[in-house]
Scaffold this active site. Structure first.
Site, PDB file in Angstrom:
ATOM      1  N   ASN A 122       0.890  -1.096  -0.030  1.00  0.00           N
ATOM      2  CA  ASN A 122       0.429  -0.278  -0.028  1.00  0.00           C
ATOM      3  C   ASN A 122       0.713   1.287  -0.114  1.00  0.00           C
ATOM      4  OD1 ASN A 122      -1.429   1.754   0.441  1.00  0.00           O
ATOM      5  ND2 ASN A 122      -2.459   1.188   2.128  1.00  0.00           N
ATOM      6  N   ARG A 150      -2.442  -1.904  -3.179  1.00  0.00           N
ATOM      7  CA  ARG A 150      -3.433  -1.203  -3.593  1.00  0.00           C
ATOM      8  C   ARG A 150      -3.573  -0.106  -4.420  1.00  0.00           C
ATOM      9  NH1 ARG A 150      -5.394   3.739   1.208  1.00  0.00           N
ATOM     10  NH2 ARG A 150      -7.273   3.203   0.450  1.00  0.00           N
ATOM     11  N   HIS A 159     -12.490   2.619   0.034  1.00  0.00           N
ATOM     12  CA  HIS A 159     -12.907   2.138   0.530  1.00  0.00           C
ATOM     13  C   HIS A 159     -13.643   0.603   0.123  1.00  0.00           C
ATOM     14  CE1 HIS A 159     -12.882   5.499   3.798  1.00  0.00           C
ATOM     15  NE2 HIS A 159     -11.570   4.851   3.644  1.00  0.00           N
ATOM     16  N   ARG A 201     -11.186  15.507   7.471  1.00  0.00           N
ATOM     17  CA  ARG A 201     -12.567  15.875   6.256  1.00  0.00           C
ATOM     18  C   ARG A 201     -13.534  15.869   6.742  1.00  0.00           C
ATOM     19  NH1 ARG A 201     -10.539  10.709   3.104  1.00  0.00           N
ATOM     20  NH2 ARG A 201      -9.360  10.728   3.784  1.00  0.00           N
ATOM     21  N   GLU A 260      -8.257  -5.327   5.094  1.00  0.00           N
ATOM     22  CA  GLU A 260      -7.808  -5.287   3.443  1.00  0.00           C
ATOM     23  C   GLU A 260      -6.893  -5.816   3.050  1.00  0.00           C
ATOM     24  OE1 GLU A 260      -8.135  -0.759   4.571  1.00  0.00           O
ATOM     25  OE2 GLU A 260      -9.303  -0.293   2.915  1.00  0.00           O
TER      26      GLU A 260
END
Ligand code: AMP
Length: 398
Positions: free
Chosen positions: A7, A91, A180, A241, A385
């Site tokens: 990743n 990823r 996601h 965010r 993940e």
């Protein structure tokens, strides 16, 4: 087969080596401050000591070289040679409309990934650098790309279009993509598996609540809506965010604070969310929970607003799917903050949700936290993940 999962961010790189037969992680680690002074690699073989080494990493190729060196180190490594790594799963953040599934990263595919750079200018170029660095050091090992956006490509047009001039969709592909996806897919499938039900028969809502947060509606095994949009800024209130706001606020702040669009966007991405809303108390829910317990008004307001937004999205996805069978919580906050789950559940009386308080306070396992007679099942499912990427990688290279 051992799968190396990578990743790769602009200055960091997380990795895991996963045995695809046992699905166990054999070793994992992190390279930080790539291209910046003071770079370091953290490496931990499963069950062994974690070691941190400060060493120069001028670029990603050097970072990956150090990862491969750590994995094959005669003392602390977990494989004898790179031949024992069957494939690498990367990823990839944004696949635009081009990728509705994972793919082998051929030269041709990489050129198509590059075409999506405009849509994720911070993430995609870093992903591509990671793939190229791996290809250089492991030229004969197959590379697979697993896209964060792919799972959401099944959304119907009415869920992914914005009320904007259609020409912007035609010219620039401005639409909802969602992120996601690997997590939403893994968690929703796992929920069906644990409940012993057919994935294709269920209506599932997945609340991925981490530092970044998104929620998705999965009907009959397909994603039908999700809260993140063209970028990961839309939807829920996140760590830093803003999530959904009136778009006119951007111009309003720019005028009042004499800021450029870029500066306002930086506020929305880095200084908003629970950090901003709590008057800079923290972006971390451990601090917010402690603040709430001490009666801190900023923490209380933030937690209430955060949970209200999650509950509001759940309601809209119940409407989108005409019902829901299972609601799942996952990621850092979703897995570890029982108070967030119970505050959200307080809004779900209309779904006949009843939470088992003892189960809600358990940690680290796949578990139903609703009572057996709850009309809707509520679950906590730790996301994984990396494992999902490893599974996809094996599926494609076998
Ligand atoms: P993630 O992005 O999924 O790694 O989630 C990271 C976030 O999870 C952190 O910023 C925290 O807000 C939250 N988190 C992690 N551990 C806990 C905990 N024990 N209690 C509450 N929140 C937590």
């Amino acid at each position: 087969m051992n799968i190396l999962v990578i990743n790769c961010g602009s200055s960091s790189l997380k990795f895991q080596l996963i045995n695809s037969e046992t699905e166990q992680c054999i070793a994992k680690g992190l390279c930080e401050r790539i291209g910046i002074e003071g770079s370091m690699i953290t490496y931990a073989p499963e069950g062994g000591e974690k070691e941190k080494t400060v060493t120069p990493m001028p670029d990603h190729t050097e970072a990956i070289r150090l990862v491969l060196e750590a994995l094959t180190n005669p003392k602390t490594g977990v494989v004898k040679s790179l031949d024992e790594i069957g494939a690498v799963g990367h990823r990839m953040v944004h696949g635009g409309e081009k990728f509705a599934g994972s793919t082998i990263l051929t030269e041709e595919v990489m050129a198509t990934v590059e075409e999506c750079n405009d849509l994720a200018p911070l993430h995609n170029p870093a992903n591509i650098i990671g793939v190229n660095a791996c290809k250089k050091l492991m030229p004969n090992t197959p590379m697979v790309g697993v896209f964060d956006t792919a799972f959401h490509q099944t959304m119907p047009e009415e869920a992914y279009m914005y009320g904007l001039p259609y020409e912007y969709y035609e010219k620039y592909k401005i639409r909802r993509y969602g992120f996601h996806g690997t997590s939403h897919s893994y968690v929703s499938k796992k929920a069906a598996e644990i409940l012993g039900k057919n994935y294709e028969d269920l209506k599932i809502i997945v609340c991925h609540l981490g530092n970044g947060a998104s929620i998705s509606a999965v009907k009959n095994g397909k994603c039908v809506d999700t809260s993140m949009g063209l970028t990961p800024l839309e939807g829920l209130i996140m760590g830093t965010r803003s999530g959904d706001i009136d778009p006119a606020i951007i111009e309003f702040i720019a005028h009042k604070e004499n800021k450029s669009i870029d500066e306002v966007m930086s506020v929305l991405n880095k200084k908003s969310g629970v950090l901003g809303l709590s008057n800079n108390l923290s972006s971390d829910f451990r601090d917010l929970e402690a603040g709430m317990n001490e009666g801190n008004e900023h923490a209380i307001r933030t937690m209430k607003t955060y949970c209200y937004r999650v509950a509001k999205y759940i309601g809209s996805y119940v409407a989108a799917m005409n019902g829901v069978d299972v609601i799942c919580f996952t990621a850092g906050v979703g897995e570890n903050a029982p108070v967030v789950r119970s505050m959200v559940a307080e809004y779900l009386g209309y779904l006949g949700v009843a939470i088992d308080d003892e189960a809600n306070h358990k940690r680290g396992e796949d578990i139903a936290i609703s009572t057996p007679d709850s009309k809707t099942t509520v679950m906590v499912i730790p996301t994984n993940e990396e494992l999902a990427i490893a599974r996809e990688t094996v599926r494609l290279v076998k």
